[in-house]
Write an enzyme that holds these catalytic residues in place. Structure first.
Site, short mmCIF file in Angstrom:
data_model
loop_
_atom_site.label_atom_id
_atom_site.label_comp_id
_atom_site.label_asym_id
_atom_site.label_seq_id
_atom_site.Cartn_x
_atom_site.Cartn_y
_atom_site.Cartn_z
N ASP A 132 0.85 -1.20 0.00
CA ASP A 132 0.00 0.00 0.00
C ASP A 132 0.88 1.24 0.00
OD1 ASP A 132 -2.31 1.41 0.00
OD2 ASP A 132 -3.01 0.76 1.97
N ASN A 185 -10.47 -3.19 -6.87
CA ASN A 185 -9.64 -2.18 -7.55
C ASN A 185 -10.19 -1.73 -8.91
OD1 ASN A 185 -6.45 -3.37 -6.25
ND2 ASN A 185 -7.70 -1.68 -5.53
C1 FPP Z 1 -1.40 0.17 -3.57
O1 FPP Z 1 -1.08 1.50 -3.73
C2 FPP Z 1 -0.97 -0.72 -4.62
C3 FPP Z 1 -1.76 -1.35 -5.54
C4 FPP Z 1 -3.17 -1.08 -5.80
C5 FPP Z 1 -1.25 -2.47 -6.28
C6 FPP Z 1 -0.39 -2.13 -7.45
C7 FPP Z 1 0.91 -2.78 -7.21
C8 FPP Z 1 1.88 -2.76 -8.09
C9 FPP Z 1 1.77 -2.10 -9.41
C10 FPP Z 1 3.15 -3.44 -7.77
C11 FPP Z 1 3.19 -4.71 -8.59
C12 FPP Z 1 4.04 -5.70 -7.91
C13 FPP Z 1 4.27 -6.96 -8.36
C14 FPP Z 1 5.07 -7.87 -7.51
C15 FPP Z 1 3.77 -7.45 -9.68
P1 FPP Z 1 -2.28 2.55 -3.74
O2 FPP Z 1 -2.47 2.98 -5.15
O3 FPP Z 1 -3.47 1.99 -3.07
O4 FPP Z 1 -1.64 3.72 -2.88
P2 FPP Z 1 -2.41 4.87 -2.08
O5 FPP Z 1 -3.24 4.18 -1.01
O6 FPP Z 1 -1.29 5.67 -1.51
O7 FPP Z 1 -3.24 5.62 -3.07
#
Ligand code: FPP
Length: 225
Positions: free
Chosen positions: A11, A59
């Protein structure tokens, strides 16, 4: 004891980017780099299983641009970075309902999992279009389709990856303290580790600290010491 199976709720990608005046997508780019760093660190330590929460069933509520960008990153990780898996003997697996993903993404996931099935080191599971409730519902349906009675054993046996042991440790970054529908069935006796650090800032030493903290826990699994 080191944990056998670690689950990671990555996160803070968006906040990492916002703090720098960058687009959220740049946060995901750095999040992918952090994913590789931590996968390599887990493999160096010899952790048998790590599950990364890449994309949840919730998501899809994000903008189409952001969803498309994350899907693109997943394909990049799977294809361009396949040498990373080979070099580190990492087997890639997935959990989640990939039938709802764009077909090119789903196909890349299936191909990479097949191509890396011979690698005998750390098994990295990507949770994609994953929801813990959704996985349980699908497991119950499969068990019923196989004419099974419904009980804990038959549900466990019909999860997406029944051979992967339950979670020992769940790590969540960026200060949030929620489970967010991640591996609900498999986390029945998991220990939690929360970190304020944003996911793109995570390094091998953060993983080592989480594992050291886990090693201090007394796990009783509902019994008494
Ligand atoms: C959370 O940050 C992350 C995600 C929704 C997942 C996306 C993850 C990746 C692209 C990394 C991929 C990794 C691998 C191992 C394939 P957020 O957008 O929720 O952050 P925020 O809460 O600060 O907005």
């Amino acid at each position: 004891m080191t944990p056998t199976h670690i689950g990671i709720i990555m996160d803070g990608n968006g906040r990492w980017a916002r703090k720098r005046g960058l687009a959220r997508t740049q946060g995901h780019v750095e999040g992918l780099k952090a994913g590789k760093r931590i996968a390599k660190a887990a493999s160096d330590i010899g952790i048998p299983y790590v599950t990364f929460y890449v994309f949840s069933t919730e998501n899809w509520k994000r903008t189409a641009d952001e969803v498309g960008f994350i899907m693109g990153l997943v394909r990049q990780y799977l294809r361009a970075e396949f040498s990373f898996s080979r070099e580190n003997n990492i087997r890639v697996r997935y959990t989640g309902d990939i039938s709802r993903l764009p077909s090119d993404v789903a196909q890349d996931i299936i191909d990479t999992c097949a191509e890396s099935a011979c690698f005998t080191g750390t098994q990295i599971t990507l949770a994609i279009n994953y929801g813990g409730r959704d996985e349980i519902v699908r497991a119950v349906r499969r068990a019923l389709d196989n004419g099974q009675e419904i009980n804990s054993e038959t549900i466990s046996a019909h999860l997406d990856n029944p051979d992967i042991p339950d979670l020992d440790l769940i790590i969540r970054t960026a200060g949030e303290k929620r489970v967010s529908n991640f591996l609900l069935w498999e986390s029945a006796y998991a220990e939690f580790y929360f970190s304020d650090k944003l996911w793109p800032d995570w390094t091998a030493s953060d993983l080592s600290m989480a594992i050291a903290d886990f090693q201090k826990r007394e796990r009783r699994f509902g019994g008494i010491k």
